[in-house]
Design a protein around this motif. Structure first.
Motif, PDB file in Angstrom:
ATOM      1  N   ASP A 160       0.976  -0.886  -0.394  1.00  0.00           N
ATOM      2  CA  ASP A 160       0.130   0.025   0.248  1.00  0.00           C
ATOM      3  C   ASP A 160       1.184   1.849  -0.145  1.00  0.00           C
ATOM      4  O   ASP A 160       1.553   1.673   0.837  1.00  0.00           O
ATOM      5  N   GLY A 161       0.810   2.540  -0.819  1.00  0.00           N
ATOM      6  CA  GLY A 161       1.178   3.303  -0.964  1.00  0.00           C
ATOM      7  C   GLY A 161       2.918   2.954  -1.719  1.00  0.00           C
ATOM      8  O   GLY A 161       2.795   4.620  -2.532  1.00  0.00           O
ATOM      9  N   GLY A 192      -6.027   1.508 -13.174  1.00  0.00           N
ATOM     10  CA  GLY A 192      -6.006   2.480 -12.525  1.00  0.00           C
ATOM     11  C   GLY A 192      -4.423   2.063 -11.376  1.00  0.00           C
ATOM     12  O   GLY A 192      -3.782   1.426 -11.297  1.00  0.00           O
ATOM     13  N   PRO A 193      -3.650   3.148 -10.775  1.00  0.00           N
ATOM     14  CA  PRO A 193      -2.414   2.996  -9.256  1.00  0.00           C
ATOM     15  C   PRO A 193      -2.779   2.657  -8.344  1.00  0.00           C
ATOM     16  O   PRO A 193      -2.119   1.379  -8.636  1.00  0.00           O
ATOM     17  N   ILE A 220      -0.407  -1.838  -8.414  1.00  0.00           N
ATOM     18  CA  ILE A 220       0.290  -1.964  -7.337  1.00  0.00           C
ATOM     19  C   ILE A 220       1.406  -2.790  -7.880  1.00  0.00           C
ATOM     20  O   ILE A 220       2.911  -2.247  -7.004  1.00  0.00           O
ATOM     21  N   GLY A 221       0.762  -3.970  -8.805  1.00  0.00           N
ATOM     22  CA  GLY A 221       1.953  -4.926  -9.628  1.00  0.00           C
ATOM     23  C   GLY A 221       3.509  -4.142 -10.451  1.00  0.00           C
ATOM     24  O   GLY A 221       4.472  -4.001 -10.163  1.00  0.00           O
ATOM     25  N   TYR A 222       2.801  -3.227 -10.588  1.00  0.00           N
ATOM     26  CA  TYR A 222       4.441  -2.738 -11.637  1.00  0.00           C
ATOM     27  C   TYR A 222       4.265  -1.060 -11.013  1.00  0.00           C
ATOM     28  O   TYR A 222       5.012  -0.037 -11.787  1.00  0.00           O
ATOM     29  N   ALA A 278       4.320   7.399  -5.312  1.00  0.00           N
ATOM     30  CA  ALA A 278       4.053   9.241  -5.851  1.00  0.00           C
ATOM     31  C   ALA A 278       5.337   9.889  -5.956  1.00  0.00           C
ATOM     32  O   ALA A 278       6.219   9.881  -4.456  1.00  0.00           O
ATOM     33  N   PRO A 279       6.351   9.843  -7.192  1.00  0.00           N
ATOM     34  CA  PRO A 279       5.616   9.542  -8.233  1.00  0.00           C
ATOM     35  C   PRO A 279       5.634   7.827  -8.843  1.00  0.00           C
ATOM     36  O   PRO A 279       5.950   7.252  -8.137  1.00  0.00           O
TER      37      PRO A 279
END
Length: 267
Positions: free
Chosen positions: A5-6, A109-110, A116-118, A123-124
């Motif tokens: 996460d993040g 989406g991000p 998440i996998g890529y 950020a960024p």
């Protein structure tokens, strides 16, 4: 585990021990054993942490001592400073604005499993080209993305695994080779959105290329490399390129692999 996460910063993602530490506190994104997804930037940090805790040595040290040095491979997991002059930067793929707009319009989406996998949830978002061209990534030998070599080195590694190389016996015993080559995961990949087939730590290339045997195994790379061994036909294949495809599509893989197979098996 495909990420956290993040997201990871590029600096964090360069260091396998940092990756492993953050993954240890991450709740899985799906029930373990129920499905699978490609964790291209983090998977082998987990493998490396198991190896480090069990042996006191890093995955890179094992690779150097048991694989690269004994077989004289031009393939490194931790590129020495003395070889930096041979490194050629990976280049971004050419695309016009319309192609890029169409591609990104269809990218999940991000914070999706794909994002998440890529590394798109950081950020960024992770810049894969810049990341691969970072000296720290090459120096530390990040196990999922920090390997540096050439096509001969890749082909030589797979030859060493399956057949032996330059008079040296194969690295893997027959039973181990059979376990490596056996299908372990099949069906839809939750990250890539495709039907994928995986052996143990490798892609099942016999399912990818129908002209290969069922126990062919190997792996491709996001910048367009491809490598595999086919224990039945005796082929060890390696291919590298410097330039990404903007949409991660490399149709020449099929043509090259088929041509090599035809040449090697022609009577």
């Amino acid at each position: 585990m495909i990420g956290v996460d993040g997201g990871f910063s590029a600096a964090e993602l360069a260091d396998d021990q940092v990756i492993a530490g953050r993954l240890a506190g991450q709740r899985p994104y799906w029930r373990p054993g129920s499905a699978y997804g490609y964790g291209g930037f983090v998977t082998f940090a987990m493998v490396g942490e198991v190896v480090r805790r069990a042996t006191g040595r890093s995955l890179g040290e094992h690779f150097e001592q048991r694989v690269r040095a004994p077989y004289g491979l031009d393939l490194y997991l931790g590129l020495p400073e003395t070889l930096e002059g041979r490194y050629r930067e990976v280049l971004p793929g050419p695309a016009d604005p319309d192609q890029l707009a169409a591609f990104w319009a269809n990218v999940p989406g991000p914070h999706s499993l794909t994002g998440i996998g890529y590394g798109l949830n950081s950020a960024p978002p992770l810049d894969q080209v810049a990341f691969l061209n970072t000296r720290r990534v090459r120096a530390l030998g990040q196990a999922s993305a920090g390997g540096v070599g050439n096509a001969r080195g890749l082909a030589g590694m797979y030859a060493a695994l399956a057949f032996g190389l330059d008079g040296r016996a194969s690295l893997l015993a027959p039973g181990t080779l059979g376990e490596f080559a056996m299908l372990h995961s099949t069906g839809r990949d939750l990250v890539t959105g495709e039907a994928g087939q995986y052996a143990l730590g490798f892609q099942a290339k016999g399912a990818r290329y129908p002209f290969l045997s069922a126990n062919a195994f190997g792996h491709n790379g996001s910048a367009g490399s491809e490598a595999f061994a086919d224990p039945l036909s005796g082929i060890a294949f390696g291919y590298t390129r410097r330039r990404f495809s903007f949409d991660w599509s490399y149709p020449e893989h099929d043509r090259l692999a088929a041509a090599v197979h035809r040449a090697a098996t022609a009577s």
